[in-house]
Design a protein around this motif. Structure first.
Motif, short mmCIF file in Angstrom:
data_model
loop_
_atom_site.label_atom_id
_atom_site.label_comp_id
_atom_site.label_asym_id
_atom_site.label_seq_id
_atom_site.Cartn_x
_atom_site.Cartn_y
_atom_site.Cartn_z
N THR A 191 0.82 -1.22 0.00
CA THR A 191 0.00 0.00 0.00
C THR A 191 0.85 1.26 0.00
OG1 THR A 191 -0.10 0.13 2.43
CG2 THR A 191 -1.75 -1.24 1.32
N GLY A 192 2.18 1.09 0.03
CA GLY A 192 3.06 2.25 0.05
C GLY A 192 3.44 2.72 1.44
N LYS A 193 2.95 2.01 2.48
CA LYS A 193 3.26 2.40 3.85
C LYS A 193 4.62 1.85 4.27
CE LYS A 193 1.34 2.25 8.53
NZ LYS A 193 0.22 1.76 9.38
N GLU A 194 5.43 2.70 4.89
CA GLU A 194 6.77 2.30 5.31
C GLU A 194 6.73 1.57 6.65
OE1 GLU A 194 9.71 5.56 3.17
OE2 GLU A 194 9.30 5.74 5.33
N TYR A 195 7.63 0.61 6.81
CA TYR A 195 7.79 -0.07 8.08
C TYR A 195 9.25 -0.50 8.23
CZ TYR A 195 7.61 -4.42 5.35
OH TYR A 195 7.85 -5.42 4.45
N VAL A 196 9.62 -0.91 9.44
CA VAL A 196 11.02 -1.25 9.75
C VAL A 196 11.11 -2.72 10.12
CG1 VAL A 196 12.96 -0.84 11.32
CG2 VAL A 196 11.57 1.08 10.51
N THR A 197 12.11 -3.42 9.59
CA THR A 197 12.40 -4.78 10.01
C THR A 197 13.77 -4.80 10.68
OG1 THR A 197 13.44 -5.38 7.89
CG2 THR A 197 11.08 -5.78 8.12
N TYR A 198 13.95 -5.76 11.59
CA TYR A 198 15.21 -5.89 12.32
C TYR A 198 15.85 -7.22 11.94
CZ TYR A 198 13.26 -2.03 14.95
OH TYR A 198 12.72 -0.81 15.28
N ASN A 199 17.14 -7.18 11.60
CA ASN A 199 17.86 -8.34 11.10
C ASN A 199 18.43 -9.15 12.27
OD1 ASN A 199 17.46 -7.48 8.40
ND2 ASN A 199 19.15 -6.05 8.63
N LEU A 200 17.92 -10.37 12.43
CA LEU A 200 18.35 -11.24 13.52
C LEU A 200 19.49 -12.14 13.04
CD1 LEU A 200 15.07 -12.36 15.27
CD2 LEU A 200 17.16 -11.79 16.46
N GLN A 201 20.57 -12.19 13.81
CA GLN A 201 21.71 -13.04 13.49
C GLN A 201 22.03 -13.98 14.65
OE1 GLN A 201 25.15 -10.84 12.22
NE2 GLN A 201 24.22 -10.20 10.28
N LEU A 202 22.45 -15.18 14.30
CA LEU A 202 22.97 -16.14 15.26
C LEU A 202 24.38 -16.51 14.83
CD1 LEU A 202 19.97 -18.50 16.01
CD2 LEU A 202 21.14 -17.02 17.63
N ALA A 203 25.33 -16.34 15.73
CA ALA A 203 26.74 -16.64 15.43
C ALA A 203 27.19 -15.92 14.17
CB ALA A 203 26.94 -18.14 15.30
N GLY A 204 26.71 -14.69 13.98
CA GLY A 204 27.15 -13.89 12.86
C GLY A 204 26.44 -14.16 11.55
N LYS A 205 25.47 -15.09 11.53
CA LYS A 205 24.75 -15.42 10.31
C LYS A 205 23.30 -14.97 10.42
CE LYS A 205 27.59 -19.47 9.22
NZ LYS A 205 27.58 -20.94 8.93
#
Length: 549
Positions: free
Chosen positions: A161-175
């Motif tokens: 719909t054109g609405k902005e949102y934020v995602t957070y990048n989850l890492q385990l042991a650097g991956k």
């Protein structure tokens, strides 16, 4: 607060005018909450009933018991001991009650709680605990591990719909293992608290209804990272299906983390470890719809299976939803990422999710399945007193007996109480004494004064949507907060303290959205727009006195 949701706490006062009796005679204690709570934990069975047990020669049904007491806290001052059994909470007998019920009774007392307890000997306590059935509340959290979970970055994205949102990048042991939005962390937090009710979870950054700046997003990222590090550091929690599925890495530690991120709206095939489970959803009218879905299916996936099973038209999909009913009969909407198959203490229901009667009528004209569901829900809600129909009850019953469904719906849709959501009475800072009931309709938010036992009083205040300036659900206070405009004065804030504060916000957001929906073509010549109708029918007696309802 020292229920299983909030373990051991500090400071306050406890009242007890007698020494602990040597015999297991029930005694009353009254605790006043300190700066952090009452200073005790409770554990016990998660289902009702159970076999009678002897304590000092007296038979009792299974009871919740004190599992921890803080030295110097209110409970300690009242001479409450680990192993004491809880017989009553605030005058309500709780023998045979499930854990959730007792926790809610303690919470409803606010800053004080009065309990009747019975003390047991060490020998009796050991025997009772050995005989007790295993439950989530008996989990031990002593075993910890160092888990290299990090959230090094966030990304701004745009939906369809054109609405902005934020995602957070989850890492385990650097991956990198997955990307998640804040609301998914919030849902995980809520589900973890249900599965591990006596663990003291760290604070998750609070929800904020307004757009965050880059600095605020980074502050939230660091807060979520700290939360995940602490939660994943507890072995029994990290090994749970909730965490493993959230990270999309089953059997972590045996095969190592996967490096492929899984979209937050779908479940990775490898995550589904168990065979499909049966989920029963009650339809309006009492019929059961049975669907078989993976155990880890979230609300949206179960809902899709249900509407496919009953043949609801695709165009009607946004106007129905899954709900849950508590033992006392209160109904609330399921969150989009809850796990319906794991809500064992609730009844699951399919109900309409709409405030606009104009659009409801239009839906029924296009979809016969939706039409039948709407009618059956109306009949059921009248029978169970969920809708106040007043003097029209007899006529509605007559129309129902004659099978005149269309006339039945026309009559009930003409009532002001139809398509509104009433919340259980609760505390509000705009009322010094007593409680309020919050009611949401298409055009207004209403606060109805009532006594602390829920008895309705005469005074009420109605706020049209254009009068409300800000609104938010405060996770820390467990309150719905809004501010409203006052002519010639600065805006005034009102805090409504309720366990349903998130659902309050969701209902109000939905009602405001619907008030701006364009009219369907079939209704343009017959009905005024919702916003115009709201203005013409507006009750002018809506402004509270300063600080008091």
């Amino acid at each position: 607060m020292s229920t299983s949701d909030d373990p051991v706490i500090s400071e306050g006062s406890g009242e007890n005018n007698s020494e602990i009796p040597k015999s297991p005679t029930p005694r009353e204690v009254k605790l006043t909450k300190g700066s952090h709570g009452f200073g005790f934990n409770i554990r016990g069975q998660v289902s009702e009933g159970g076999q009678l047990k002897s304590i000092g020669g007296v038979l009792y049904a299974p009871m919740q018991y004190i599992s921890a007491v803080l030295d110097g806290g209110p409970a300690d001052d009242a001479q409450i001991k680990v192993g004491d059994r809880v017989v009553e909470v605030n005058g309500v007998p709780v023998e045979g009650a499930d854990h959730h019920t007792v926790v809610q009774l303690i919470k409803r007392g606010g800053s004080t709680v009065q309990m009747t307890i019975v003390s047991v000997t060490d020998e009796e306590r050991a025997k009772l605990e050995v005989e007790a059935a295993p439950s989530p509340s008996s989990v031990e959290y002593y075993e910890r591990r160092s888990v290299p979970v990090t959230i090094p970055s966030s990304e701004k994205k745009t939906d369809e719909t054109g609405k902005e949102y934020v995602t957070y990048n989850l890492q385990l042991a650097g991956k990198t293992v997955t990307q998640r939005r804040y609301r998914e962390f919030d849902a995980l937090h809520a589900n973890l608290k249900r599965q591990f009710p006596d663990f003291l979870f760290p604070r998750l950054p609070a929800k904020w209804p307004f757009t965050l700046s880059a600095t605020q997003v980074d502050t939230r990222r660091r807060g979520i990272e700290d939360y995940m590090e602490k939660v994943c550091g507890i072995k029994v929690i990290f090994d749970s299906d909730l965490i493993q599925d959230f990270l999309c890495v089953p059997q972590l530690g045996k095969q190592g983390p996967k490096s492929t991120a899984v979209p937050s709206t779908t479940l990775a095939p490898s995550v589904v470890k168990d065979p499909n489970v049966e989920v029963k959803v009650q339809l309006p009218g009492g019929k059961l719809c049975r669907v078989f879905v993976p155990k880890e299916s979230i609300t949206l996936q179960v809902y899709e299976a249900v509407i496919k099973e009953i043949g609801l038209h695709e165009s009607s999909k946004p106007f129905f939803a899954l709900f849950k009913a508590t033992r006392d009969g209160y109904i609330s909407k399921l969150g989009p990422r809850e796990f319906p198959s794991q809500l064992l203490s609730y009844s699951l229901l399919l109900r309409k999710w709409i405030f606009s009667t104009v659009h409801e009528t239009h839906i029924a004209q296009k979809d016969n399945v939706a039409k039948e569901l709407i009618y059956l829900q109306a009949v059921e809600d009248v029978q169970k007193n969920r809708i106040d129909v007043g003097e029209d009850l007899q006529e509605l019953q007559s129309l129902q007996m004659q099978g005149r469904n269309v006339e039945y719906l026309e009559l009930i849709r003409s009532l002001d109480t139809y398509n509104s959501t009433k919340f259980p009475h609760c505390k509000c800072d705009a009322r010094k004494n007593g409680h309020i009931r919050l009611i949401v309709s298409l055009s207004t938010l209403k606060l109805q004064a009532c006594a602390s036992d829920g008895t309705i009083e005469d005074q009420e205040h109605t706020f049209p949507w254009d009068m409300i300036e800000n609104r938010e659900a405060d996770l820390e206070e467990e309150a719905f907060i809004f501010s409203y405009n006052r002519e010639g004065k600065s805006p005034k804030f009102v805090r409504v303290f309720s366990e349903h504060f998130l659902y309050m916000e969701e209902c109000i957001t939905r009602a405001i959205e619907e008030s701006y929906w364009p009219l369907p073509s079939s209704a343009k010549s017959k009905t005024k727009p919702a916003t115009v109708a709201a203005a013409s029918n507006h009750v002018t007696s809506y402004e509270p006195d300063d600080g008091e309802l």
